[in-house]
Design a protein around this motif. Structure first.
Motif, mmCIF file in Angstrom:
data_model
loop_
_atom_site.group_PDB
_atom_site.id
_atom_site.type_symbol
_atom_site.label_atom_id
_atom_site.label_comp_id
_atom_site.label_asym_id
_atom_site.label_seq_id
_atom_site.Cartn_x
_atom_site.Cartn_y
_atom_site.Cartn_z
ATOM 1 N N TRP A 1 0.714 -1.228 0.149
ATOM 2 C CA TRP A 1 -0.099 0.036 -0.066
ATOM 3 C C TRP A 1 0.873 1.175 -0.012
ATOM 4 N N GLU B 1 0.240 3.957 -2.969
ATOM 5 C CA GLU B 1 -0.946 5.089 -2.746
ATOM 6 C C GLU B 1 -0.711 6.233 -3.502
ATOM 7 N N LEU C 1 -2.717 6.809 -6.737
ATOM 8 C CA LEU C 1 -4.060 6.725 -6.751
ATOM 9 C C LEU C 1 -4.944 8.132 -6.759
ATOM 10 N N ARG C 2 -5.736 8.112 -7.603
ATOM 11 C CA ARG C 2 -6.671 9.161 -7.527
ATOM 12 C C ARG C 2 -8.189 8.633 -7.994
ATOM 13 N N ALA C 3 -8.954 9.511 -7.714
ATOM 14 C CA ALA C 3 -10.642 9.205 -7.733
ATOM 15 C C ALA C 3 -10.924 9.075 -9.259
ATOM 16 N N ARG D 1 -9.408 -0.541 0.468
ATOM 17 C CA ARG D 1 -8.697 0.688 0.448
ATOM 18 C C ARG D 1 -8.798 1.505 -0.796
ATOM 19 N N LEU D 2 -8.880 0.528 -2.015
ATOM 20 C CA LEU D 2 -8.879 1.371 -3.188
ATOM 21 C C LEU D 2 -10.216 2.175 -3.515
ATOM 22 N N GLN E 1 -12.132 2.986 -1.169
ATOM 23 C CA GLN E 1 -12.213 4.240 -0.102
ATOM 24 C C GLN E 1 -11.530 5.385 -0.896
ATOM 25 N N ALA E 2 -10.445 5.181 -1.710
ATOM 26 C CA ALA E 2 -9.747 6.145 -2.482
ATOM 27 C C ALA E 2 -10.361 6.415 -3.669
#
Length: 254
Positions: free
Chosen positions: A119, A123, A126-128, A153-154, A156-157
Motif C-alpha cells: 500500500w 498510494e 491513486l486518484r478518484a 482501501r482502493l 475508499q480512495a
C-alpha cells in the motif's frame, strides 16, 4: 530434518529440490490443488480492457501464470502498472514479460510481503476515478475469492476495482497413504511448512479429529501462523516467505 511441504504440487516440487539439496528429508503433501480459471471469457474481457486500467494487482504467482496463459499473444500495455505483494509474484511477472520498471512491490527488506506492505508503495499513484484490475483465484463456487483489504482501501480512495479469477483453488485428492503420513507427521518431529491459511483449513477437514499439539509448523505470514495455532499446532514459527528465510527458520529447529 523432515519437512512436510503443503504447497500446490508444482511449487512443492521446486521447494523439495532446494530443501533436499540442503540435506532435509521432504514429504510432499499438497493441501491445495490449482486448477484453470473457471471463466475463460472473463479473462479474455479482462485482457481486452487492460490498456484502460491504471494497474493490475496480482495476488500470487499462480494469478500471474493463469492470467498470462490467456494473453493470446498480447503484450503488457505500456501505460499499465503491475502490482505485486512480494518477490515471488514479481519474479513471475518478469518471467511473463512485464518489464521490471512497470512493477510495483514492497521493498526487499519489508517485514512481510502482502497488500499492507504494498500500500505505501502505490498510494501516491491513486486518484478518484481510476480503474484497477484485481487478479486472484476462485473459491469452490467458481467466484473470485480472497482477502478484500486492498480492494476496500482502493474503493475508499475513489478507485473502481474490477476483479477476475485467473485460476481455481480446490481441495486436493488425498489418498489413504497420504492421510496416514500426515497423521505420523503430527508427532514424529516433522516440521510442517504452510504458505496458505486455506491449506490449514483443508488439513483440518481431512483430519478433523487429529491432535496437532506435538506438531511444529513454519508459516509464511502471521495470519497463517494464527490459523496454525488455532488448528492446535504446538509450535508455530512465523517466517518471511523468501526461501532463504524459510530455510533459516527450519534449521533453527535443529
Amino acid at each position: 530434518m523432515r519437512v512436510v511441504l503443503t504447497r500446490p504440487r508444482p511449487e512443492a516440487r521446486r521447494w523439495a529440490r532446494a530443501l533436499a539439496a540442503r540435506g532435509h528429508e521432504v514429504v510432499l503433501l499438497p493441501l491445495i490443488d490449482i486448477g484453470p480459471a473457471p471463466d475463460p471469457g472473463a479473462l479474455e474481457r479482462a485482457w481486452a480492457a487492460l490498456p484502460d486500467r491504471q494497474a493490475a494487482m496480482f495476488v500470487s504467482g499462480n494469478a500471474v501464470q493463469g492470467f498470462f496463459a490467456a494473453a493470446g499473444g498480447r503484450a503488457w500495455p505500456a501505460a499499465t502498472r503491475a502490482w505485486s505483494p512480494g518477490p515471488g509474484t514479481s519474479q513471475a511477472l518478469v518471467a511473463a514479460g512485464v518489464a521490471p520498471a512497470r512493477i510495483d512491490a514492497p521493498p526487499a527488506e519489508a517485514a512481510q510481503f502482502d497488500s499492507e506492505a504494498l500500500w505505501p508503495v502505490i498510494e501516491s499513484q491513486l486518484r478518484a476515478g481510476l480503474r484497477v484490475l484485481l487478479v486472484r483465484g476462485a473459491g469452490a463456487d467458481g467466484r473470485p475469492a480472497g482477502r478484500d483489504w486492498l480492494a476496500v482501501r482502493l474503493q475508499q480512495a475513489g478507485v473502481h476495482v474490477d476483479t477476475v479469477a485467473a485460476y481455481a483453488r480446490r481441495m486436493p485428492s488425498v489418498g489413504a497413504e497420504d492421510l496416514a503420513q500426515a497423521q505420523r507427521s503430527a508427532g514424529d518431529g516433522s516440521v510442517w511448512l504452510f504458505s496458505s491459511s486455506e491449506s490449514i483449513a483443508n488439513l483440518r477437514r481431512l483430519l478433523p479429529q487429529q491432535d496437532w499439539s506435538r506438531a511444529c509448523a513454519i508459516a509464511t505470514h502471521e495470519r497463517i501462523a494464527q490459523a496454525a495455532r488455532e488448528a492446535g499446532f504446538g509450535v508455530v514459527c512465523p517466517s518471511r516467505p523468501a526461501q532463504a528465510d524459510v530455510v533459516a527458520a527450519l534449521e533453527s529447529f535443529g
